[in-house]
Design a protein around this motif. Structure first.
Motif, PDB file in Angstrom:
ATOM      1  N   ASP A 250       0.829  -1.211   0.000  1.00  0.00           N
ATOM      2  CA  ASP A 250       0.000   0.000   0.000  1.00  0.00           C
ATOM      3  C   ASP A 250       0.863   1.261   0.000  1.00  0.00           C
ATOM      4  O   ASP A 250       0.570   2.238  -0.712  1.00  0.00           O
ATOM      5  CB  ASP A 250      -0.922   0.004   1.222  1.00  0.00           C
ATOM      6  CG  ASP A 250      -2.019  -1.040   1.118  1.00  0.00           C
ATOM      7  OD1 ASP A 250      -2.306  -1.489  -0.014  1.00  0.00           O
ATOM      8  OD2 ASP A 250      -2.588  -1.414   2.159  1.00  0.00           O
ATOM      9  N   ARG A 251       1.918   1.254   0.811  1.00  0.00           N
ATOM     10  CA  ARG A 251       2.805   2.427   0.849  1.00  0.00           C
ATOM     11  C   ARG A 251       3.494   2.634  -0.494  1.00  0.00           C
ATOM     12  O   ARG A 251       3.644   3.773  -0.964  1.00  0.00           O
ATOM     13  CB  ARG A 251       3.844   2.254   1.961  1.00  0.00           C
ATOM     14  CG  ARG A 251       3.275   2.348   3.368  1.00  0.00           C
ATOM     15  CD  ARG A 251       4.390   2.483   4.390  1.00  0.00           C
ATOM     16  NE  ARG A 251       5.273   1.320   4.369  1.00  0.00           N
ATOM     17  CZ  ARG A 251       5.090   0.233   5.116  1.00  0.00           C
ATOM     18  NH1 ARG A 251       4.036   0.151   5.922  1.00  0.00           N
ATOM     19  NH2 ARG A 251       5.943  -0.775   5.056  1.00  0.00           N
ATOM     20  N   LEU A 252       3.903   1.535  -1.117  1.00  0.00           N
ATOM     21  CA  LEU A 252       4.591   1.652  -2.401  1.00  0.00           C
ATOM     22  C   LEU A 252       3.694   2.260  -3.473  1.00  0.00           C
ATOM     23  O   LEU A 252       4.126   3.129  -4.245  1.00  0.00           O
ATOM     24  CB  LEU A 252       5.085   0.274  -2.854  1.00  0.00           C
ATOM     25  CG  LEU A 252       6.340  -0.264  -2.169  1.00  0.00           C
ATOM     26  CD1 LEU A 252       6.618  -1.698  -2.612  1.00  0.00           C
ATOM     27  CD2 LEU A 252       7.545   0.626  -2.474  1.00  0.00           C
ATOM     28  N   VAL A 257       2.316   6.640  -7.106  1.00  0.00           N
ATOM     29  CA  VAL A 257       1.346   7.523  -7.763  1.00  0.00           C
ATOM     30  C   VAL A 257       1.680   8.985  -7.469  1.00  0.00           C
ATOM     31  O   VAL A 257       1.590   9.857  -8.356  1.00  0.00           O
ATOM     32  CB  VAL A 257      -0.082   7.174  -7.311  1.00  0.00           C
ATOM     33  CG1 VAL A 257      -1.083   8.206  -7.826  1.00  0.00           C
ATOM     34  CG2 VAL A 257      -0.466   5.782  -7.800  1.00  0.00           C
ATOM     35  N   ALA A 258       2.093   9.264  -6.238  1.00  0.00           N
ATOM     36  CA  ALA A 258       2.467  10.644  -5.898  1.00  0.00           C
ATOM     37  C   ALA A 258       3.670  11.098  -6.719  1.00  0.00           C
ATOM     38  O   ALA A 258       3.709  12.232  -7.239  1.00  0.00           O
ATOM     39  CB  ALA A 258       2.774  10.745  -4.405  1.00  0.00           C
ATOM     40  N   GLU A 259       4.655  10.230  -6.855  1.00  0.00           N
ATOM     41  CA  GLU A 259       5.838  10.566  -7.660  1.00  0.00           C
ATOM     42  C   GLU A 259       5.473  10.722  -9.134  1.00  0.00           C
ATOM     43  O   GLU A 259       6.030  11.575  -9.843  1.00  0.00           O
ATOM     44  CB  GLU A 259       6.886   9.470  -7.473  1.00  0.00           C
ATOM     45  CG  GLU A 259       8.228   9.750  -8.128  1.00  0.00           C
ATOM     46  CD  GLU A 259       8.293   9.222  -9.556  1.00  0.00           C
ATOM     47  OE1 GLU A 259       9.112   9.745 -10.342  1.00  0.00           O
ATOM     48  OE2 GLU A 259       7.512   8.297  -9.885  1.00  0.00           O
ATOM     49  N   LEU A 260       4.516   9.918  -9.586  1.00  0.00           N
ATOM     50  CA  LEU A 260       4.090   9.998 -10.987  1.00  0.00           C
ATOM     51  C   LEU A 260       3.443  11.344 -11.282  1.00  0.00           C
ATOM     52  O   LEU A 260       3.735  11.989 -12.302  1.00  0.00           O
ATOM     53  CB  LEU A 260       3.113   8.860 -11.279  1.00  0.00           C
ATOM     54  CG  LEU A 260       2.555   8.759 -12.697  1.00  0.00           C
ATOM     55  CD1 LEU A 260       3.667   8.440 -13.693  1.00  0.00           C
ATOM     56  CD2 LEU A 260       1.465   7.696 -12.756  1.00  0.00           C
ATOM     57  N   ALA A 269       1.042   9.023 -20.174  1.00  0.00           N
ATOM     58  CA  ALA A 269       1.949   8.239 -19.331  1.00  0.00           C
ATOM     59  C   ALA A 269       1.422   8.148 -17.901  1.00  0.00           C
ATOM     60  O   ALA A 269       1.549   7.101 -17.244  1.00  0.00           O
ATOM     61  CB  ALA A 269       3.340   8.864 -19.351  1.00  0.00           C
ATOM     62  N   VAL A 270       0.817   9.241 -17.421  1.00  0.00           N
ATOM     63  CA  VAL A 270       0.251   9.214 -16.068  1.00  0.00           C
ATOM     64  C   VAL A 270      -0.867   8.176 -15.979  1.00  0.00           C
ATOM     65  O   VAL A 270      -0.923   7.357 -15.043  1.00  0.00           O
ATOM     66  CB  VAL A 270      -0.267  10.613 -15.678  1.00  0.00           C
ATOM     67  CG1 VAL A 270      -1.052  10.538 -14.376  1.00  0.00           C
ATOM     68  CG2 VAL A 270       0.883  11.590 -15.549  1.00  0.00           C
ATOM     69  N   ILE A 271      -1.764   8.192 -16.958  1.00  0.00           N
ATOM     70  CA  ILE A 271      -2.877   7.231 -16.951  1.00  0.00           C
ATOM     71  C   ILE A 271      -2.350   5.800 -17.069  1.00  0.00           C
ATOM     72  O   ILE A 271      -2.802   4.887 -16.373  1.00  0.00           O
ATOM     73  CB  ILE A 271      -3.852   7.557 -18.098  1.00  0.00           C
ATOM     74  CG1 ILE A 271      -4.494   8.923 -17.871  1.00  0.00           C
ATOM     75  CG2 ILE A 271      -4.912   6.476 -18.225  1.00  0.00           C
ATOM     76  CD1 ILE A 271      -5.337   9.405 -19.043  1.00  0.00           C
ATOM     77  N   ARG A 272      -1.366   5.629 -17.972  1.00  0.00           N
ATOM     78  CA  ARG A 272      -0.819   4.290 -18.210  1.00  0.00           C
ATOM     79  C   ARG A 272      -0.204   3.716 -16.941  1.00  0.00           C
ATOM     80  O   ARG A 272      -0.535   2.596 -16.525  1.00  0.00           O
ATOM     81  CB  ARG A 272       0.221   4.378 -19.320  1.00  0.00           C
ATOM     82  CG  ARG A 272       0.929   3.072 -19.603  1.00  0.00           C
ATOM     83  CD  ARG A 272       2.111   3.317 -20.529  1.00  0.00           C
ATOM     84  NE  ARG A 272       1.676   3.855 -21.804  1.00  0.00           N
ATOM     85  CZ  ARG A 272       2.253   4.889 -22.430  1.00  0.00           C
ATOM     86  NH1 ARG A 272       3.269   5.524 -21.848  1.00  0.00           N
ATOM     87  NH2 ARG A 272       1.829   5.310 -23.600  1.00  0.00           N
TER      88      ARG A 272
END
Length: 302
Positions: A250-252, A257-260, A269-272
Motif C-alpha cells: 500500500d505504501r509503495l 502515484v504521488a511521484e508519478l 503516461a500518467v494514466i498508463r
C-alpha cells in the motif's frame, strides 16, 4: 387424645446386632438383612410390630433409622467399589489401535500445494519479465501465460474433486474460496504483465519493480502457510508477515502515484502507469485475501 409412640429401649438393643452384622464393601445384602422378615414366613426372624396405642407403636424394628443407615452405607460402599473397577478398566492399555472416523484424504492438500507453488513461480516470472523488459518479453510473457493456465487447471481439479468427495478435510465453502483466491493471484499477475505489453511501455519504472518484489515475497509466505494446512499447524508468524507485506505494498503504490503526478508531464503516461501500479497492487491484495481465507480455516480447525 391420640396415643404418642415412644421408642422402647428394647428396640435399640434389638436393632444393634443388625447394624453390627453389616459387612464391608464386598459383602452381600443378605448378610445385612439377616433379621428382616423373610418371604418364607419364618417367624423366628420376624419382630412383631406394636399395635396402635402400645409403647413403640410408631417405631418398627425392621425400619429403624439405624438399620436404614447401615443399608445406605453398604450401598454407597458397593457403588464406590464398582466405580473403582470401571476406572481401572478404562485406564487399562488399549488392546487395539484407535480407529479414525474420517478418512485421511490428502488430495486436497496436494492440490493446494501445487496451486501455492504455482503462485510463487508466476510471481518470479513477473519479476524476470519486468527486469528484462523489453528484451525477450514475448518468451517471458508465454511463460507467465502457461503458469496462469496451470493455475486454472489446478482450480478446476480442486472443484472437480470437491464435487466427487463426500467427506472433506475442512468446510467445502472454504475449499472453494481458497482455490479461487490462489487462482486470483495468478490472474492479476497475468493481467498486469499483459498490460505492460499492451500499453506500449518503453521502460519499466523502479516503483513497479519494487511492487513485483513484494508480490514474490507475499507468494512465498502464502506458500509456507499452505504447507502448514495439512495438520493445521501454527502459521501465525507467516500470516502476520503477510499483513506487513500488504501494508508495504500500500505504501509503495501511494508513493509511486504521488511521484508519478509530480514528475510526469505526459497525461497518457500518467494514466498508463497509474493503471499499472494499481494492477500490481491488486496482485498483492489477492495474496492478502488468500491469507484471510487460510486464517479462517486455521481458526475453525484448531
Amino acid at each position: 387424645m391420640p396415643h404418642i409412640g415412644i421408642r422402647d429401649e428394647r428396640d435399640s438393643e434389638q436393632s444393634e446386632p443388625a447394624a453390627e452384622r453389616l459387612v464391608g464393601p464386598r459383602g452381600s445384602f443378605d448378610d445385612a438383612r439377616g433379621d428382616l422378615p423373610r418371604a418364607d414366613g419364618d417367624s423366628q426372624h420376624r419382630q412383631p410390630c406394636p399395635q396402635p396405642g402400645e409403647i413403640g407403636a410408631f417405631v418398627c424394628e425392621p425400619c429403624s433409622p439405624r438399620r436404614v443407615a447401615g443399608l445406605v452405607e453398604l450401598f454407597h460402599a458397593s457403588i464406590v467399589a464398582a466405580s473403582a473397577d470401571v476406572r481401572a478398566i478404562c485406564n487399562a492399555p488399549a488392546a487395539v489401535p484407535r480407529l479414525r472416523l474420517l478418512p485421511q484424504n490428502t488430495e486436497f492438500f496436494d492440490l493446494f500445494s501445487r496451486a501455492s507453488s504455482n503462485t510463487v513461480e508466476i510471481s518470479r516470472a513477473l519479476v524476470a519479465f519486468l527486469d528484462g523488459f523489453p528484451e525477450e518479453d514475448e518468451a517471458r510473457m508465454r511463460t507467465i501465460r502457461e503458469l496462469e493456465h496451470e493455475g486454472d487447471r489446478v482450480t478446476h481439479e480442486v472443484i472437480d474433486l470437491l464435487n466427487r468427495t463426500f467427506v472433506t478435510p475442512f468446510d467445502r465453502e472454504d475449499i472453494f474460496r481458497l482455490a479461487t483466491a490462489l487462482d486470483d493471484v495468478c490472474d492479476f499477475v497475468d493481467e498486469v504483465a499483459g498490460n505492460v505489453v499492451g500499453y506500449g511501455v518503453g521502460r519499466v519504472r523502479p516503483p513497479a519493480k519494487a511492487q513485483a518484489d513484494v508480490i514474490v515475497r507475499s507468494a512465498e509466505k502464502l506458500d509456507e502457510v499452505v504447507g502448514k494446512l495439512n495438520g493445521f499447524k501454527d502459521s501465525r508468524r507467516q500470516l502476520t508477515e503477510l499483513r506487513e507485506l500488504e501494508d508495504e505494498g500500500d505504501r509503495l503504490v501511494r508513493d509511486a502515484v504521488a511521484e508519478l503526478f509530480s514528475s510526469e508531464s505526459d497525461p497518457i503516461a500518467v494514466i498508463r502507469w497509474k493503471d499499472l501500479y494499481e494492477g500490481l497492487e491488486e496482485a498483492v491484495d489477492a495474496c492478502e485475501n488468500a491469507a484471510d481465507v487460510l486464517e479462517g480455516i486455521f481458526v475453525k480447525n484448531r
